[in-house]
Design a protein around this motif. Structure first.
Motif, PDB file in Angstrom:
ATOM      1  N   ALA A  21       0.822  -1.211   0.000  1.00  0.00           N
ATOM      2  CA  ALA A  21       0.000   0.000   0.000  1.00  0.00           C
ATOM      3  C   ALA A  21       0.859   1.265   0.000  1.00  0.00           C
ATOM      4  O   ALA A  21       0.508   2.261  -0.625  1.00  0.00           O
ATOM      5  N   ARG A  22       1.995   1.219   0.687  1.00  0.00           N
ATOM      6  CA  ARG A  22       2.867   2.397   0.785  1.00  0.00           C
ATOM      7  C   ARG A  22       3.718   2.614  -0.458  1.00  0.00           C
ATOM      8  O   ARG A  22       3.944   3.755  -0.853  1.00  0.00           O
ATOM      9  N   GLY A  23       4.179   1.518  -1.078  1.00  0.00           N
ATOM     10  CA  GLY A  23       5.152   1.706  -2.152  1.00  0.00           C
ATOM     11  C   GLY A  23       5.035   0.769  -3.335  1.00  0.00           C
ATOM     12  O   GLY A  23       5.969   0.688  -4.134  1.00  0.00           O
ATOM     13  N   GLY A  24       3.936   0.039  -3.432  1.00  0.00           N
ATOM     14  CA  GLY A  24       3.776  -0.879  -4.547  1.00  0.00           C
ATOM     15  C   GLY A  24       4.575  -2.154  -4.348  1.00  0.00           C
ATOM     16  O   GLY A  24       5.217  -2.350  -3.314  1.00  0.00           O
ATOM     17  N   PRO A  25       4.541  -3.039  -5.335  1.00  0.00           N
ATOM     18  CA  PRO A  25       5.208  -4.338  -5.176  1.00  0.00           C
ATOM     19  C   PRO A  25       6.720  -4.233  -4.989  1.00  0.00           C
ATOM     20  O   PRO A  25       7.323  -5.089  -4.348  1.00  0.00           O
ATOM     21  N   ASP A  26       7.347  -3.199  -5.510  1.00  0.00           N
ATOM     22  CA  ASP A  26       8.790  -3.039  -5.329  1.00  0.00           C
ATOM     23  C   ASP A  26       9.163  -2.798  -3.867  1.00  0.00           C
ATOM     24  O   ASP A  26      10.295  -3.057  -3.465  1.00  0.00           O
ATOM     25  N   ALA A  27       8.222  -2.302  -3.081  1.00  0.00           N
ATOM     26  CA  ALA A  27       8.476  -2.049  -1.662  1.00  0.00           C
ATOM     27  C   ALA A  27       8.351  -3.311  -0.820  1.00  0.00           C
ATOM     28  O   ALA A  27       8.710  -3.317   0.357  1.00  0.00           O
ATOM     29  N   VAL A  28       7.832  -4.381  -1.410  1.00  0.00           N
ATOM     30  CA  VAL A  28       7.664  -5.645  -0.687  1.00  0.00           C
ATOM     31  C   VAL A  28       8.958  -6.441  -0.833  1.00  0.00           C
ATOM     32  O   VAL A  28       9.145  -7.187  -1.800  1.00  0.00           O
ATOM     33  N   ARG A  29       9.859  -6.248   0.117  1.00  0.00           N
ATOM     34  CA  ARG A  29      11.172  -6.894   0.134  1.00  0.00           C
ATOM     35  C   ARG A  29      11.323  -7.666   1.438  1.00  0.00           C
ATOM     36  O   ARG A  29      11.013  -7.119   2.522  1.00  0.00           O
ATOM     37  N   VAL A  30      11.787  -8.885   1.340  1.00  0.00           N
ATOM     38  CA  VAL A  30      11.905  -9.749   2.511  1.00  0.00           C
ATOM     39  C   VAL A  30      12.754  -9.090   3.593  1.00  0.00           C
ATOM     40  O   VAL A  30      12.363  -9.051   4.772  1.00  0.00           O
ATOM     41  N   GLU A  31      13.897  -8.555   3.225  1.00  0.00           N
ATOM     42  CA  GLU A  31      14.792  -7.941   4.206  1.00  0.00           C
ATOM     43  C   GLU A  31      14.121  -6.765   4.904  1.00  0.00           C
ATOM     44  O   GLU A  31      14.229  -6.596   6.125  1.00  0.00           O
ATOM     45  N   THR A  32      13.440  -5.955   4.129  1.00  0.00           N
ATOM     46  CA  THR A  32      12.763  -4.778   4.690  1.00  0.00           C
ATOM     47  C   THR A  32      11.630  -5.187   5.623  1.00  0.00           C
ATOM     48  O   THR A  32      11.456  -4.600   6.702  1.00  0.00           O
ATOM     49  N   LEU A  33      10.853  -6.193   5.201  1.00  0.00           N
ATOM     50  CA  LEU A  33       9.760  -6.670   6.054  1.00  0.00           C
ATOM     51  C   LEU A  33      10.312  -7.239   7.357  1.00  0.00           C
ATOM     52  O   LEU A  33       9.776  -6.961   8.436  1.00  0.00           O
ATOM     53  N   ALA A  34      11.358  -8.033   7.251  1.00  0.00           N
ATOM     54  CA  ALA A  34      11.964  -8.625   8.448  1.00  0.00           C
ATOM     55  C   ALA A  34      12.440  -7.532   9.396  1.00  0.00           C
ATOM     56  O   ALA A  34      12.192  -7.605  10.614  1.00  0.00           O
ATOM     57  N   ALA A  35      13.113  -6.518   8.864  1.00  0.00           N
ATOM     58  CA  ALA A  35      13.589  -5.417   9.703  1.00  0.00           C
ATOM     59  C   ALA A  35      12.418  -4.711  10.374  1.00  0.00           C
ATOM     60  O   ALA A  35      12.484  -4.383  11.565  1.00  0.00           O
ATOM     61  N   GLY A  36      11.347  -4.477   9.628  1.00  0.00           N
ATOM     62  CA  GLY A  36      10.171  -3.819  10.197  1.00  0.00           C
ATOM     63  C   GLY A  36       9.499  -4.645  11.277  1.00  0.00           C
ATOM     64  O   GLY A  36       8.920  -4.099  12.218  1.00  0.00           O
ATOM     65  N   LEU A  37       9.590  -5.961  11.134  1.00  0.00           N
ATOM     66  CA  LEU A  37       9.000  -6.853  12.139  1.00  0.00           C
ATOM     67  C   LEU A  37       9.950  -7.116  13.305  1.00  0.00           C
ATOM     68  O   LEU A  37       9.571  -7.720  14.302  1.00  0.00           O
TER      69      LEU A  37
END
Length: 183
Positions: A21-37
């Motif tokens: 929702a924030r940045g489109g499919p390019d914003a869906v990155r495993v590393e970024t999600l893991a860091a956010g979690l």
């Protein structure tokens, strides 16, 4: 020392939907999600075979929430066709779901498979509208016209940047919706 609890699959999906929702499919990155979690990315691979699998799951979740869940709730709560249309719109286009919906629409412009998924979801929504409007309007051309106008209003209301003399933007949208739902 007790084992560390695994990050639930649902949290990965929620984080993915938020990133989408924030940045489109390019914003869906495993590393970024893991860091956010606040976790390592290792747990991700216990649930998903990779990023493409997560993206497919995100589309599945969006589709389920914005069609199946909405229509089940609308039917369970009952009411007149106009009340059902209004309720479906309120449930489908909450701020959370609308942000995801807009991101999927943008994504669909670049990806034919996503475009096909979007077409399927929109057809479910339009079939619902056609059935409901036909519950109080006899003219098939009027039914189709109102369906298109209602759908365009629901999706495009956030893109309208105009003043409404004597009204707030929300009041103008409600007024338009009320006109569409008149017998």
């Amino acid at each position: 020392m007790p084992p560390t609890a695994r990050t639930p699959r649902s949290r990965w999906i929620e984080a993915g939907l938020d990133a989408l929702a924030r940045g489109g499919p390019d914003a869906v990155r495993v590393e970024t999600l893991a860091a956010g979690l606040g976790v390592t990315k290792g747990g991700f691979y216990g649930y998903f075979d990779g990023r493409p699998a997560l993206l497919a799951e995100l589309l599945d979740e969006w589709e389920r929430r914005s069609t199946n869940d909405v229509l089940a709730r609308v039917e369970a709560e009952g009411g007149s066709p106009a009340e059902k249309i209004r309720r479906a719109g309120l449930l489908t286009f909450t701020d959370e779901l609308h942000r995801i919906d807009l991101a999927v629409r943008e994504w669909a412009r670049q990806d034919p498979a996503v475009a096909e998924r979007l077409r399927r979801v929109d057809n479910v929504r339009m079939d619902f509208l056609r059935t409901m409007f036909a519950g109080f309007i006899d003219d098939p051309d009027e039914v189709e016209a109102r369906c298109i106008l209602a759908f365009a209003l629901a999706i495009g209301r956030h893109f309208i940047a105009v003043d409404h003399p004597g009204r707030t933007h929300r009041e103008a949208i409600v007024l338009a919706g009320d006109r569409l739902l008149r017998p």
